[in-house]
Design a protein around this motif. Structure first.
Motif, PDB file in Angstrom:
ATOM      1  N   LYS A 120     -21.645 -41.210  59.217  1.00  0.00           N
ATOM      2  CA  LYS A 120     -21.434 -42.088  60.364  1.00  0.00           C
ATOM      3  C   LYS A 120     -21.247 -43.544  59.941  1.00  0.00           C
ATOM      4  CE  LYS A 120     -23.983 -43.745  64.390  1.00  0.00           C
ATOM      5  NZ  LYS A 120     -25.243 -43.618  65.112  1.00  0.00           N
ATOM      6  N   LEU A 121     -22.097 -43.995  59.017  1.00  0.00           N
ATOM      7  CA  LEU A 121     -22.109 -45.430  58.718  1.00  0.00           C
ATOM      8  C   LEU A 121     -21.151 -45.823  57.609  1.00  0.00           C
ATOM      9  CD1 LEU A 121     -25.921 -46.200  58.968  1.00  0.00           C
ATOM     10  CD2 LEU A 121     -24.168 -46.350  60.707  1.00  0.00           C
ATOM     11  N   ASN A 125     -17.164 -44.884  59.711  1.00  0.00           N
ATOM     12  CA  ASN A 125     -17.451 -45.918  60.708  1.00  0.00           C
ATOM     13  C   ASN A 125     -16.125 -46.466  61.235  1.00  0.00           C
ATOM     14  OD1 ASN A 125     -16.681 -48.503  59.643  1.00  0.00           O
ATOM     15  ND2 ASN A 125     -18.397 -48.397  58.240  1.00  0.00           N
ATOM     16  N   GLY A 126     -16.195 -47.111  62.388  1.00  0.00           N
ATOM     17  CA  GLY A 126     -14.949 -47.420  63.088  1.00  0.00           C
ATOM     18  C   GLY A 126     -14.324 -48.752  62.720  1.00  0.00           C
ATOM     19  N   VAL A 127     -15.003 -49.577  61.929  1.00  0.00           N
ATOM     20  CA  VAL A 127     -14.416 -50.886  61.607  1.00  0.00           C
ATOM     21  C   VAL A 127     -13.470 -50.747  60.423  1.00  0.00           C
ATOM     22  CG1 VAL A 127     -16.241 -52.253  62.602  1.00  0.00           C
ATOM     23  CG2 VAL A 127     -16.483 -51.446  60.283  1.00  0.00           C
ATOM     24  N   ARG A 128     -12.749 -51.799  60.123  1.00  0.00           N
ATOM     25  CA  ARG A 128     -11.635 -51.656  59.183  1.00  0.00           C
ATOM     26  C   ARG A 128     -12.095 -51.400  57.764  1.00  0.00           C
ATOM     27  NH1 ARG A 128     -11.967 -57.055  60.795  1.00  0.00           N
ATOM     28  NH2 ARG A 128     -12.537 -58.470  59.124  1.00  0.00           N
ATOM     29  N   PHE A 129     -13.370 -51.708  57.438  1.00  0.00           N
ATOM     30  CA  PHE A 129     -13.804 -51.509  56.054  1.00  0.00           C
ATOM     31  C   PHE A 129     -14.559 -50.195  55.848  1.00  0.00           C
ATOM     32  CE2 PHE A 129     -16.383 -54.842  58.097  1.00  0.00           C
ATOM     33  CZ  PHE A 129     -17.558 -54.132  58.270  1.00  0.00           C
ATOM     34  N   ALA A 145     -11.703 -45.384  65.663  1.00  0.00           N
ATOM     35  CA  ALA A 145     -13.136 -45.297  65.962  1.00  0.00           C
ATOM     36  C   ALA A 145     -13.520 -43.822  65.954  1.00  0.00           C
ATOM     37  CB  ALA A 145     -13.433 -45.944  67.306  1.00  0.00           C
ATOM     38  N   THR A 147     -16.136 -41.801  65.608  1.00  0.00           N
ATOM     39  CA  THR A 147     -17.185 -41.113  66.373  1.00  0.00           C
ATOM     40  C   THR A 147     -17.112 -41.438  67.862  1.00  0.00           C
ATOM     41  OG1 THR A 147     -18.704 -42.907  65.918  1.00  0.00           O
ATOM     42  CG2 THR A 147     -18.772 -41.028  64.431  1.00  0.00           C
ATOM     43  N   VAL A 148     -16.219 -42.330  68.264  1.00  0.00           N
ATOM     44  CA  VAL A 148     -16.169 -42.760  69.658  1.00  0.00           C
ATOM     45  C   VAL A 148     -15.005 -42.119  70.397  1.00  0.00           C
ATOM     46  CG1 VAL A 148     -16.145 -44.735  71.193  1.00  0.00           C
ATOM     47  CG2 VAL A 148     -17.091 -44.967  68.903  1.00  0.00           C
TER      48      VAL A 148
ATOM     49  N   ASN B 180     -21.474 -48.791  70.551  1.00  0.00           N
ATOM     50  CA  ASN B 180     -20.460 -47.891  70.008  1.00  0.00           C
ATOM     51  C   ASN B 180     -20.014 -46.821  70.997  1.00  0.00           C
ATOM     52  OD1 ASN B 180     -20.010 -49.050  67.517  1.00  0.00           O
ATOM     53  ND2 ASN B 180     -21.870 -48.137  66.659  1.00  0.00           N
ATOM     54  N   TYR B 224     -12.280 -50.704  77.893  1.00  0.00           N
ATOM     55  CA  TYR B 224     -12.178 -49.737  76.806  1.00  0.00           C
ATOM     56  C   TYR B 224     -10.715 -49.456  76.484  1.00  0.00           C
ATOM     57  CZ  TYR B 224     -12.935 -45.317  74.262  1.00  0.00           C
ATOM     58  OH  TYR B 224     -12.958 -44.317  73.317  1.00  0.00           O
ATOM     59  N   LEU B 230     -14.837 -53.577  70.461  1.00  0.00           N
ATOM     60  CA  LEU B 230     -15.121 -53.111  69.107  1.00  0.00           C
ATOM     61  C   LEU B 230     -15.862 -51.778  69.234  1.00  0.00           C
ATOM     62  CD1 LEU B 230     -15.283 -53.657  66.012  1.00  0.00           C
ATOM     63  CD2 LEU B 230     -17.523 -54.627  66.438  1.00  0.00           C
ATOM     64  N   LEU B 231     -15.399 -50.787  68.492  1.00  0.00           N
ATOM     65  CA  LEU B 231     -16.022 -49.458  68.568  1.00  0.00           C
ATOM     66  C   LEU B 231     -16.320 -48.959  67.161  1.00  0.00           C
ATOM     67  CD1 LEU B 231     -13.587 -47.981  71.200  1.00  0.00           C
ATOM     68  CD2 LEU B 231     -15.973 -48.583  71.610  1.00  0.00           C
ATOM     69  N   GLY B 232     -17.359 -48.161  67.031  1.00  0.00           N
ATOM     70  CA  GLY B 232     -17.666 -47.582  65.729  1.00  0.00           C
ATOM     71  C   GLY B 232     -18.181 -48.599  64.725  1.00  0.00           C
ATOM     72  N   ALA B 233     -18.857 -49.654  65.206  1.00  0.00           N
ATOM     73  CA  ALA B 233     -19.429 -50.626  64.274  1.00  0.00           C
ATOM     74  C   ALA B 233     -20.591 -49.989  63.523  1.00  0.00           C
ATOM     75  CB  ALA B 233     -19.911 -51.859  65.028  1.00  0.00           C
ATOM     76  N   VAL B 234     -20.898 -50.553  62.348  1.00  0.00           N
ATOM     77  CA  VAL B 234     -21.950 -49.964  61.529  1.00  0.00           C
ATOM     78  C   VAL B 234     -23.295 -50.052  62.254  1.00  0.00           C
ATOM     79  CG1 VAL B 234     -23.179 -50.136  59.356  1.00  0.00           C
ATOM     80  CG2 VAL B 234     -20.702 -50.466  59.419  1.00  0.00           C
ATOM     81  N   ARG B 384     -14.858 -43.358  78.337  1.00  0.00           N
ATOM     82  CA  ARG B 384     -14.254 -42.877  77.091  1.00  0.00           C
ATOM     83  C   ARG B 384     -13.216 -41.794  77.294  1.00  0.00           C
ATOM     84  NH1 ARG B 384     -19.394 -41.735  73.445  1.00  0.00           N
ATOM     85  NH2 ARG B 384     -17.856 -40.675  72.160  1.00  0.00           N
TER      86      ARG B 384
END
Lengths: 288, 409
Positions: A120-121, A125-129, A145, A147-148, B180, B224, B230-234, B384
C-alpha cells in the motif's frame, strides 16, 4: 488400560483446548445469533431467526458475499495454476533446488500486515513517487491512485498480486511434496511406451497422480478466499469497495463501538454455511 | 495519532489489531483503576500518572493501553473486569446496556463552563455520562501563498471551494487532500452541515432525508471527478505530510497538526471551517472529545465519581496542562480555552473561535456504528463510484430510520 491412559495423556490436552477455545465459542456464537445481543454475551431477548432475516436482506453483506464468491472464482484457479507451474519448475531443475524452494516459500513467512503496508505505502501508493507510478512515469503515464480508483477497480490488482506473493510459496511446497511422491517408474514406463516428456506425461501421469494434493489445495484455497481479512483490512480500510464478509461482520460485532453480537454471529453462521456448502459441492465434484 | 483518528472518524481503519492482554492490572484491591488509551505525544503518560498520584483520598492506579483501546475497553466492560474510571467517547448503547453511570452530580458546579457541543456529545436522554477531557477538531488548512499566486480568496461556499481546488490543481500540486477515500470518511458530516442538515435531528429523526443531502454529497463527487483531489497519499488525512510537502494547496486535517504545519510552513497557511453550501447551511468544524467515565460494574462507584470530579472538574489546572503541555488540544472548558496563552493568536485562536461558533459533534452518541457504516458506504459509493446520490442516500436513510426506531421506539 495403560493404552487408554497414554491415549488420553497425549490427546486430552489438545481435545480440551479444542473444546474450550474452538467448539465452545462456535457453539456460543450460534446461540448468540438467535438473540438480541448488543453489548452483552449473555443476552436474554430471544429473537428467533430475526437476525438471520436481517443479514440476508442486508444489501452490504450480500454484496460482500457476492464479491468474494467472484473473488474466489477468480483467485482460486489463478493461485492453483501458478503454484503448480512454480512447483513443476522448481522440481524440474537439477541444481540449487533447495535455494529456489526457500526463495519462493519465504514470503509465506511474512506477516500479512507488513506485506500489506509495503504494497500500500511503497509499491502501490497513489502519488507520483510510488514504485508502480514511477514505472508508469517512464512511459509518460499519469499517476494512478491504485487503492482508491473504482473504475477501473485497480485495487484488485494490488490485492491479488499481494495475495499471490504471500501464498504461492506455500501451495508450491504442497505440490512439490506431491510431485516427489510420484514413483519414477511411472515416468520410465511412459517413456518406454513412447509418451513425449512434455505435455503428455504432465497430462496423463503427473496431474492424475497429483489428484489428492490438488483436491486439498483447492479446498484450502477456497476457504482462504472466503476468509480473506488481513490484507483487505490493511490495504483498503473499512470502505464498501472490496470489503470481505468477515470484515463487514467484524465491524458489526467488534469494530468501533459496534458490539452487536447477535447480527455478527448470524452473519458468521451464514458465512460458515456458505463455506461448508461450497466445500461439500467441491467434494462431490472431485470425489473419486 | 491512531487513536485520535479513530476518535474523530471511526471508519478510518489503519489500526493494527492488537491482542487483548489478560492482565487487567488488578492491584491489591485498594487502588482505583483508571484507564487511558496510549496518547502519541511524549509526556502524557507521566502527566496522568502524576495527576493520579497527587490525589490524596484513595490511591489510583493508572493503566496505559497501547493498541486497539476501543476493543479492549469494550471487552473488559462486557466481562466485568474493566477499570473503575476510563476515558472514552459516548455511545448510546453503553448507556442502554447500563455499562456506565450518569455524572450529572459530578459536573454540576461547572456544567455551564463546558462548551455546549462538547458536552452534548457526552449526554444521552438529558444526562451527562462523560466529563470531557480534551477537544479535538478538524478543519480546512490552506496555503496562503498558493491562493495569492492564483489570485484566489479563501472559499466561503462549497462552490468556491470546488472551484478553488480545480484552479489550484496544476503540475505536481493538487487542490485538496481529504483522505485517501476521497473524503468519504471525514467529509460526510461537513457536507450535511453545509446544507443545514445533520446526521440525526434533536427529535430523533433522520437528519438527511432531504433532496439537499444528495446535492451536498454530489459536490464531493464533483471534487473527486474533477481530478483536484490528491488520492493514494502515503499518509492519510490525519497527518499533515501531504500539505507540508507541498503536494496540495488545501488539506482537511486536524487541530493536532498545527504545531507541525507551523514548523514546516511558518505563517504561510490559514485555517477555515468547511464552508456552507447554501443559505440554509452554515460553516462547520467536526469536534470530538474523550470523556472520563465511571464503570457501572465498579464496586466503588462513589469513590470513582469523586475522583473524576476532583481530576476533571475541580483541578482546572490539570485540564489546561493535559490539553496544552504535550499535544495540541482545546480545553473543553470555555473559561480555560479563552485564557490559555497558546490559544490567543494565529491559527489556534481561529480554531478556538470555530469550536465556539461552528462546532458539530463528529460522532453524536446516537449515531451508532451501524448508522455510520451505512451512511459512509453510501457517501463512498457516490464519491468514488459515481453511484446516484439520491438512491444511495435513500438506502442509508431507511437503515438509520430503523436504528432510530430500535433505540427510541
Amino acid at each position: 488400560m495403560r493404552h487408554s491412559r497414554a491415549f488420553w495423556l497425549f490427546v486430552g490436552p489438545f481435545t480440551a483446548g479444542l473444546a474450550i477455545f474452538v467448539y465452545l465459542p462456535i457453539g456460543w456464537s450460534v446461540l448468540l445469533s438467535f438473540f438480541d445481543a448488543r453489548n452483552t454475551v449473555t443476552p436474554s431477548t430471544f429473537v428467533g431467526f430475526a437476525n438471520y432475516a436481517d443479514m440476508l436482506t442486508d444489501a452490504s453483506f450480500l454484496r460482500s458475499l457476492g464479491t468474494f464468491s467472484l473473488f474466489a472464482l477468480f483467485v482460486v484457479p489463478l493461485t492453483f495454476v501458478l503454484a503448480l507451474a512454480l512447483a513443476l519448475l522448481v522440481n524440474g531443475i537439477r541444481s540449487m533446488q533447495a535455494f529456489f524452494r526457500s526463495v519462493f516459500f519465504m514470503p509465506f513467512a511474512c506477516s500479512y500486515v507488513v506485506a500489506s503496508l509495503v504494497w500500500k505505502l511503497s509499491i502501490f501508493n497513489g502519488v507520483r513517487f510510488g514504485l508502480a507510478n514511477t514505472v508508469l512515469g517512464w512511459f509518460g503515464a499519469e499517476p494512478i491512485a491504485w487503492t482508491v480508483s473504482t473504475s477501473p477497480p485497480w485495487y484488485w490488482l494490488v490485492l491479488v498480486t499481494l495475495r499471490l506473493w504471500l501464498q504461492l510459496g506455500f501451495y508450491m511446497i504442497l505440490f512439490i511434496a506431491g510431485l516427489q511422491r510420484i514413483p519414477r517408474v511411472l515416468y520410465e514406463a511412459a517413456s518406454i511406451d513412447g509418451a513425449s516428456s512434455g505435455w503428455q506425461t504432465l497430462r496423463f501421469i503427473t496431474l492424475p497422480q497429483l489428484r489428492t494434493t490438488s483436491v486439498a489445495v483447492l479446498l484450502l484455497l477456497l476457504v482462504a478466499a472466503y476468509q480473506a481479512f488481513d490484507e483487505f483490512y490493511n490495504v483498503l480500510g473499512a470502505g464498501p469497495f472490496g470489503r470481505p464478509p468477515l470484515l463487514y461482520l467484524y465491524n458489526i460485532a467488534l469494530g468501533s463501538g459496534g458490539q452487536d453480537f447477535g447480527h455478527g454471529s448470524a452473519g458468521a453462521v451464514i458465512l460458515t454455511l456458505l463455506i461448508a456448502g461450497v466445500t461439500l459441492a467441491h467434494g462431490k465434484v472431485f470425489a473419486r | 495519532m491512531i487513536s485520535r483518528r479513530r476518535l474523530l472518524s471511526a471508519s478510518a481503519a489503519t489500526v493494527l489489531l492488537a491482542a487483548c492482554g489478560s492482565n487487567t492490572g488488578r492491584g491489591n484491591g485498594q487502588a482505583l483503576r483508571q484507564w487511558y488509551h496510549a496518547y502519541g505525544e511524549p509526556g502524557v503518560q507521566q502527566a496522568v500518572e502524576r495527576y493520579a498520584k497527587s490525589y490524596d483520598k484513595v490511591p489510583v492506579e493508572v493503566q496505559w493501553n497501547p493498541g486497539d483501546y476501543e476493543s479492549k475497553l469494550a471487552t473488559s466492560l462486557l466481562s466485568g473486569t474493566g477499570p473503575d474510571v476510563f476515558e472514552s467517547t459516548l455511545q448510546i448503547s453503553a448507556v442502554r446496556s447500563n455499562q456506565i453511570v450518569a455524572l450529572d452530580d459530578v459536573i454540576s458546579s461547572a456544567r455551564d463552563d463546558f462548551t455546549a457541543t462538547i458536552l452534548a456529545g457526552h449526554t444521552v436522554d438529558g444526562k451527562v455520562y462523560g466529563v470531557p477531557q480534551a477537544v479535538d477538531m478538524q478543519m480546512l488548512f490552506y496555503r496562503k501563498s498558493m491562493f495569492a499566486a492564483a489570485g484566489l480568496q479563501p472559499p466561503s461556499t462549497v462552490d468556491e471551494l470546488v472551484e478553488a481546488a480545480r484552479k489550484l490543481t496544476s503540475g505536481g500540486v493538487k487542490g485538496l487532500f481529504a483522505g485517501n477515500d476521497g473524503g468519504a470518511a471525514v467529509l460526510g458530516g461537513p457536507a450535511l452541515w453545509s446544507a443545514g442538515l445533520d446526521y440525526v435531528t434533536p427529535e430523533h429523526q433522520v437528519g438527511f432525508d432531504d433532496p439537499l443531502a444528495a446535492q451536498a454529497i454530489g459536490k464531493l463527487r464533483d471534487l473527486y471527478s474533477s481530478g483536484a483531489l490528491l488520492l493514494g497519499a502515503v499518509k492519510d488525512w490525519a497527518e499533515p505530510d501531504a500539505f507540508t510537502q507541498g503536494l496540495v494547496a488545501m488539506q482537511w486535517t486536524g487541530l493536532w497538526t498545527v504545531p507541525a504545519v507551523q514548523k514546516a510552513l511558518g505563517d504561510d497557511f490559514g485555517v477555515l471551517p468547511w464552508p456552507r453550501l447554501n443559505d440554509a447551511g452554515r460553516p462547520s468544524v467536526p469536534v470530538g472529545a474523550f470523556g472520563a467515565m465511571v464503570n457501572a460494574k465498579s464496586s466503588r462507584i462513589d469513590e470513582a465519581k469523586e475522583f473524576v470530579r476532583w481530576l476533571w472538574v475541580e483541578r482546572a489546572d490539570y485540564q489546561e496542562d493535559f490539553n496544552l503541555s504535550y499535544g495540541f488540544h482545546i480545553p473543553p472548558r470555555a473559561s480555560l480555552a479563552a485564557k490559555a496563552a497558546k490559544l490567543q493568536s494565529g491559527q489556534a485562536a481561529d480554531a478556538v473561535k470555530f469550536v465556539r461558533d461552528n462546532a458539530k459533534s463528529s460522532n453524536p452518541p446516537d449515531w451508532t456504528s451501524a448508522m455510520r457504516t451505512s451512511y459512509t458506504d453510501a457517501v463512498s459509493r457516490v464519491i468514488r463510484d459515481g453511484a446516484p446520490a439520491d438512491a444511495e442516500l435513500r438506502t442509508a436513510v431507511s437503515k438509520v430510520r430503523d436504528e432510530l426506531k430500535r433505540i427510541y421506539g
